[in-house]
Design an enzyme around this catalytic site. Structure first.
Site, PDB file in Angstrom:
ATOM      1  N   GLU A 185      -3.817  -1.119  -4.967  1.00 17.10           N
ATOM      2  CA  GLU A 185      -3.045  -0.871  -3.963  1.00 17.10           C
ATOM      3  C   GLU A 185      -2.111   0.311  -4.071  1.00 17.10           C
ATOM      4  OE1 GLU A 185       0.456  -1.785  -1.128  1.00 17.10           O
ATOM      5  OE2 GLU A 185       0.512  -1.669  -3.622  1.00 17.10           O
ATOM      6  N   ASP A 232       2.682  -9.933   0.718  1.00 15.53           N
ATOM      7  CA  ASP A 232       3.121  -8.784  -0.221  1.00 15.53           C
ATOM      8  C   ASP A 232       4.484  -8.869  -0.378  1.00 15.53           C
ATOM      9  OD1 ASP A 232       2.849  -6.624  -1.952  1.00 15.53           O
ATOM     10  OD2 ASP A 232       2.230  -5.369  -0.444  1.00 15.53           O
TER      11      ASP A 232
HETATM   12 ZN    ZN Z   1       4.222  -2.049  -4.895  1.00 11.12          ZN
END
Ligand code: ZN
Length: 388
Positions: A185, A232
């Site tokens: 990511e 997240d």
């Molecule tokens: Zn990050």
């Protein structure tokens, strides 16, 4: 007028689509916390993730192995797959770096893969290349751990639910859960379209052109994702997560309502009004209680279209429905060397876990099948012991 109103409310009930059943107060009170498994030094779930795990490195492989070991030993009913891709990065000197997404799926027994729609629980497990030694506890070791504990906590209830409905309920027979722990990511240098989301981009692209058999209900594994729930930057105190997308605001509202109920039942440990904090406090007057999800009542015309770049982007671009649970503003430790285990607010980590568990259990209609009595817990530990 009255008739029209009654008809309208009937329509709105049906337009909720698939069944979504609230958990009872009793079930909410008994949702299992992670206990010692989230200990940052010795916890069997979280501690092994709290290490540098940059894509293509030994640490990355070890954390992926931890996921495999966890599912193989504790959740053997889940189908495990690795999705592989490679790419150069701005720091790889022309060399191909491997990116490996971890995928675990639990579908109703006897169902065909192309006939199941799934709630996808998603987080990324790679850590950032810089600063050296970066751990990324909120980014996203803690979200990975939350998802693992949720999977473990609903597993037996899924089995019971499917056993109870012997093929008599279309919804029950066609609804599964999928866990996506994505690699790559983070950007290696500066966030660009090419330097970020390596694993997510490759997976969304591959799944778009992976076709289920012709008679399937869903064309591709992407079409099978009913909701892409991305966690997240969770684990710092006092998060504030807005509702980013009008199209999935109904799902946000479900989660916000679950949060509200958990708070009213006194189950949110990070709340200033939690019994443990009240006991230590002289002034017992209830304090203002900020919500993690404060936008449950956001008006339709208040959506400005802004969103945060993250793993959902390649999926959203292909029409997948997204619920993005990420705070705005980002926590202050974000991409700083102090984003480590010691800087997690464990009450907040536990609260998120309980909330995501409640949402998932309601989504999967598990009320009546969640039974967390002590006997069951003992049985689980016994079976773990017997696995070589
Ligand atoms: Zn990050």
């Amino acid at each position: 007028m009255l008739f029209a109103f009654a008809l309208l409310s009937l329509v709105s009930v049906f337009s909720l689509g698939s069944a979504y059943t609230d958990l009872s107060d009793d079930t909410l009170k008994n949702l299992p916390g992670p206990g010692d498994d989230f200990d940052i030094k010795t916890g069997s779930i979280l501690a092994p993730i709290l290490r540098p795990r940059v894509s293509g490195t030994k640490g990355n492989r070890a954390v992926r192995q931890h996921f495999v070991d966890f599912f193989k030993s504790q959740l053997p009913e889940w189908r495990i797959e690795m999705h592989n891709s490679t790419s150069t990065t701005p720091v790889s000197g022309g060399k191909q770096v491997p990116f490996v997404n971890f995928i675990a799926t639990r579908d109703p027994p006897g169902s065909l893969q192309g006939d199941v729609s799934r709630l996808a629980l998603v987080a990324h497990y790679d850590s950032k290349y810089t600063p050296k030694g970066f751990i990324g506890a909120i980014d996203s070791a803690a979200p990975c751990a939350m998802i693992m504990h949720v999977a473990r906590s609903i597993d037996a209830a899924l089995t019971k639910k499917w056993a109870a409905h012997g093929g008599d309920d279309f919804d029950v027979e066609h609804k599964g859960v999928q866990i996506l722990l994505l690699d790559g990511e983070e950007a290696f240098k500066v966030w660009t379209d090419a330097d970020s989301l390596y694993g997510a981009r490759a997976l969304a692209e591959d799944w778009e052109s992976t076709f289920h058999t012709a008679a399937s209900i869903y064309r591709t594994p992407l079409d099978s994702i009913e909701l892409f729930l991305l966690l997240d930057l969770l684990g710092s105190a006092r998060p504030r997560v807005p509702s980013y997308f009008k199209t999935t605001h109904w799902a946000y509202k479900h989660m916000a309502r679950a949060e509200d109920r958990l708070r009213k039942l006194g189950l949110m440990k990070s709340s200033p009004n939690h019994a443990a904090k009240m006991a230590k406090r002289e002034n017992k007057k209830p304090r203002r209680e900020p919500h993690f999800l404060p936008e449950g009542n956001k008006a339709d015309d208040a959506f400005m279209g802004g969103f945060v770049q993250d793993d959902h982007v390649p999926f959203m671009a292909r029409g997948v429905d997204i619920l993005h649970i990420i705070p705005t503003p980002f926590p202050s430790v974000w991409h700083e060397i102090i984003d480590d285990g010691e800087h997690l607010d464990m009450d907040t980590v536990e609260d998120w876990t309980r909330l995501v568990m409640a949402f998932t259990a309601e989504w999967m209609d598990l009320e009546g099948f969640l039974n967390f009595n002590s006997e069951e817990r003992r049985d689980t530990s016994k079976s773990e012991f017997e696995i070589p």
